[in-house]
Structures are given as C-alpha cells and as structure tokens.
Enzyme design. Structure first.
Site, PDB file in Angstrom:
ATOM      1  N   LYS A 100       0.819  -1.232   0.000  1.00 10.51           N
ATOM      2  CA  LYS A 100       0.000   0.000   0.000  1.00 10.51           C
ATOM      3  C   LYS A 100       0.842   1.267   0.000  1.00 10.51           C
ATOM      4  CE  LYS A 100       0.482  -2.130   3.959  1.00 10.51           C
ATOM      5  NZ  LYS A 100      -0.053  -2.793   5.103  1.00 10.51           N
ATOM      6  N   GLU A 124      -5.836  -5.796  -4.427  1.00  7.84           N
ATOM      7  CA  GLU A 124      -6.940  -5.865  -3.460  1.00  7.84           C
ATOM      8  C   GLU A 124      -6.422  -6.043  -2.032  1.00  7.84           C
ATOM      9  OE1 GLU A 124     -10.586  -5.742  -4.311  1.00  7.84           O
ATOM     10  OE2 GLU A 124     -10.205  -5.115  -2.262  1.00  7.84           O
ATOM     11  N   GLY A 182       2.080 -10.689  13.663  1.00  7.34           N
ATOM     12  CA  GLY A 182       2.356 -10.432  12.243  1.00  7.34           C
ATOM     13  C   GLY A 182       1.412  -9.415  11.628  1.00  7.34           C
ATOM     14  N   GLU A 185       3.353  -3.350  10.629  1.00  5.34           N
ATOM     15  CA  GLU A 185       4.388  -3.114   9.632  1.00  5.34           C
ATOM     16  C   GLU A 185       5.747  -3.305  10.294  1.00  5.34           C
ATOM     17  OE1 GLU A 185       3.478  -2.149   6.302  1.00  5.34           O
ATOM     18  OE2 GLU A 185       1.671  -2.894   7.253  1.00  5.34           O
ATOM     19  N   LYS A 200      -3.869   3.660   2.610  1.00  7.85           N
ATOM     20  CA  LYS A 200      -5.037   2.897   2.156  1.00  7.85           C
ATOM     21  C   LYS A 200      -6.160   3.843   1.738  1.00  7.85           C
ATOM     22  CE  LYS A 200      -3.810  -1.125   4.926  1.00  7.85           C
ATOM     23  NZ  LYS A 200      -3.822  -1.701   6.256  1.00  7.85           N
TER      24      LYS A 200
HETATM   25  N1  HSE Z   1       0.003  -3.301   9.221  1.00  6.18           N
HETATM   26  C1  HSE Z   1      -1.174  -3.480   8.455  1.00  6.18           C
HETATM   27  C2  HSE Z   1      -2.373  -3.429   9.399  1.00  6.18           C
HETATM   28  C3  HSE Z   1      -1.131  -4.790   7.738  1.00  6.18           C
HETATM   29  O1  HSE Z   1      -2.156  -3.571  10.602  1.00  6.18           O
HETATM   30  O2  HSE Z   1      -3.487  -3.261   8.932  1.00  6.18           O
HETATM   31  C4  HSE Z   1      -2.248  -4.985   6.752  1.00  6.18           C
HETATM   32  O3  HSE Z   1      -2.258  -4.002   5.762  1.00  6.18           O
END
Ligand code: HSE
Length: 417
Positions: A100, A124, A182, A185, A200
């Site tokens: 993104k 997507e 996980g 970022e 986003k």
């Molecule tokens: N770091 C992003 C979040 C991962 O927490 O939404 C998904 O885009």
C-alpha cells in the site's frame, strides 16, 4: 462453452508472513491453474517450509523469465517494490501487489504504466486484506451514487486499541503483541501514526471518487497521542475510540477525506469491530448503508485477497479506474467544519481560539478537554493538535457543514480565558 482460463506462472517476491500464506494456500487450490516458479528472497540463510530449489536472491531470474507471466510482489521495502513492479509491468507481466505504501506514493506513475503497457496491476490485498473493498468500489458503486465511506482500515491499531481499552494492557505491550501476531508493519510507526491507514485511504479515494491524491496532502493522525482521560470520557458517553479513514462527498460535489481517531457510538457498525478486524461502511444514494467486515491483517486473510487477484487474472481482469477515466472525478476539499474533542494538559494550553464554536469543556488539574466546531482547513495548516500531550478525536456527528460560525458570540471564548 467454458471460458478459457489462463495458466498463471508466478514469480513471487517475498516469503514472509503473506508470501508464506500464499504459498500454502496455492498448494490447496489446484483448480486455480497457478504455480509458483521461483521466489526471490533477501535472506537465503533463513529456514523456510518450501523446497530450497524454489528460492533465489537474484530478481533478474524472475523478471527476465519469459515463462513467468505474473509477478506477485509481497516485500516490505516500498522502494525496492516500486522498482520490481515497474520493471515487471514494463515487460508485459501482470502484477499483483500488497504494498500500500508503494502504491499510494506512486499512483500517478503506476497508472501511466498500466495504460502504456496495457497490463493488469491488481492490489486488493493492499486495503483491508480479506475485505474486497477495492473491487466493490470500482465495479459496483457509481460515482454519482457513492456518498461516503468510512472504515477501520488498519488492523494493528484496532488490535492495540482493543487490548488497551478492553484488556487494560499498556500501549507498548499491545504493540508488541500486534507485532508478534504479524499484523504490524516492520516499522510500526506507520501503523501507530496513521500512515498505513492514510496510504489505504488514498488508494480507496482513487477507486471511489477518481481522486489521485498525494497522501501527504491528506489530514491524518494516528493513535499515538490518545490518553487515559480520553478513554474515560469515551466510557462515560458510551463510545469506543477507533482510528477511522473517512471520505464523504459534500453538497458541492467535492470530497472531504481524513484519517483521525473517532468516537463511535453503538449505532455505528464500526463500534463492534475489534482486534485485527477491519470494517468499512459504504453509503450510497440508493442502497443506503452497507457494511463490510473481515480480517484486515495477517498471513491468510491477506493471502486470500492475493489469491482472489490471481483468480481474476485468469480472466484478464484489470481495474478500469472508471471514475478517473470517465472524467467525473471529484476533488478533495478542506472547506468544511468538523465537530471534534480535544484534550490537553493544563488549562492554560486550551486552544480556544482554534475553535469556531465551543460546545462543552471540562477542566481538572491534570487534563482538560474542549468539544467544539473547528474549521478543517485550519487543521490542515497547523500541527498544534498533533503535539505530544494533545489528542484530537472526531465526534460521532462529525460534519457540521451548515454551521453559521459568524453568528458566534464571544461567550464561548470567555469561559476559557
Ligand atoms: N500493518 C497493516 C495493518 C497490515 O495492521 O493493517 C495490513 O495491511
């Protein structure tokens, strides 16, 4: 007669959380007619659950392989990702990306490349992971009918807010958990400071309203300044605090957009969106409100969106950027009023002159807050409200388009001086 399905031969960049998820999911989806020929990685010494022969550290082995007709880019480094994606598109390969940051920062160049080489570029998974929001905005919602969208589009911050306000964890502890799962970022400041949500939002604006905006031009703030006082206020009023990315078409046809913490009440579908889940409310002239809900981060939810893009590539699906190309694109505006709550340390720091009208205020020795109407363009052109120790949160009835600010007396200012 069945439609001819393309054989997809994939060159995959990146084999961390999402790449591994995709590898596993593809093994369970033989009907997709897709196989990974090579995976380009950065750290060959890491142990991976896949045959060693699949991996290389040489990107050229993928980019120059004529058998590979799809590049899937799932790496962390936005600059390297941009290089890979532009090379792949320029050599006629379809591309699927989850990056993104890279997409939001380079949209104009990526749009031009798609046009020039007439190749699909799908992403997507870059917004809301498992929720198919881009394709819905692109295909289903006509620009004239799309009134607004507002969403929790960052899983990590939503997870942190849930852990902090529901389970009373420290902010830092909650962040460590989000990282361990996980969701975050590799530079978690992108999540916490609202930049991931901003990226986003800027992608969604293109598909919703045909607006190609530099993310830096959009007002944003994350959850880094939220205070216990704010949580107590929220509880008293029956609100939850969420980090919301919002866009709304105003009466003059222009579009208001921002990423800010918001108080949401229990009539708002976002109220019950917790943990790493994302939720998006889309409001349109005919359909009224629609609510999309799903996991917004993590290995399999993100891989599921990548898989869906791969599936669409079998039929040569491309984004048409309908609103952009049909010349009915909206324009971003900062010319509106917003109802906000601002809390800060100490009475003498009350920024009363920043408000057009003050509706409520409270002060104690430790912390004060003011609720009032603020001119959005003034937020855009200042950063007093982002300073450590100050938190700004948008209220549920946020838009105050029709406020007659000039009628304001000096009374509301007097209470604070
Ligand atoms: N770091 C992003 C979040 C991962 O927490 O939404 C998904 O885009």
């Amino acid at each position: 007669m069945s439609i001819q399905q393309k054989q997809l031969t994939i060159g995959l960049f990146g084999f961390s959380v999402v790449g591994t998820g995709l590898y596993k999911v593809l093994q369970q989806s033989p009907s997709l007619n897709a196989n990974i020929k090579k995976v380009c990685i950065k750290h060959p010494e890491k142990k991976r659950e896949a045959p060693e022969s699949l991996f290389t550290i040489d990107p050229e082995l993928l980019l120059q392989d004529n058998d590979i007709n799809v590049v899937v880019e799932l790496i962390d480094d936005a600059d390297a990702a941009y290089h890979i994606v532009t090379r792949a598109l320029s050599s006629g390969k379809a591309v699927v990306s989850a990056n993104k940051k890279m997409i939001a920062e380079h949209l104009p160049e990526l749009l031009a490349l798609q046009k020039k080489y007439d190749v699909p570029f799908l992403y997507e998974s870059a917004c809301c992971a498992s929720i198919p929001v881009i394709r819905n905005l692109e295909e289903y919602y006509d620009n004239d009918l799309l009134q607004s969208f507002s969403g929790i589009v960052n899983g990590s911050t939503n997870y942190i807010l849930t852990r902090v306000f529901q389970d009373k964890l420290d902010f830092d502890e909650a962040l460590v958990l989000a990282q361990a799962e996980g969701f975050a970022e590799s530079n978690p400041a992108l999540d916490v400071e609202g930049i991931d949500a901003l990226n986003k939002l800027s992608i969604l604006l293109t598909h919703a309203y045909g607006i190609v905006a530099n993310p830096n031009e959009i007002v944003h703030c994350g959850i880094q300044n939220l205070q216990t006082h704010d949580a107590i206020f929220a509880k008293e009023k029956g609100y939850e605090i969420k980090l919301v990315a919002q866009a709304k078409k105003l009466e003059d046809g222009n579009v208001a957009a921002f990423v800010l913490p918001q108080f949401v009440d229990n009539t708002n579908q976002l109220y019950n969106v917790r943990n790493e889940y994302n939720g998006v409310i889309i409001e349109s002239g005919l359909a009224d409100k629609q609510f999309f809900y799903g996991k917004g981060a993590g290995s399999f939810p993100t891989a599921s969106a990548v898989l869906s893009d791969l599936s669409a590539l079998r039929y040569d699906y491309k984004y048409e950027y309908k609103k952009l190309n049909n010349k009915i694109a909206g324009e971003l505006t900062n010319d509106f009023f917003l109802r906000v709550y601002v809390s800060f340390e100490g009475l003498f720091q009350v920024p009363h002159e920043k408000f057009e009208r003050i509706e409520e205020w409270s002060s104690s020795e430790k912390r004060c807050h003011v609720i009032g109407i603020i001119q959005f363009s003034k937020l855009k052109n200042s950063d007093w409200w982002k300073k450590k120790g100050t938190s700004l949160i948008v209220l549920p009835d946020a838009f105050a388009e029709h406020i007659a600010i000039k009628e304001e007396t000096e009374e509301s200012y007097l209470v604070l001086v």
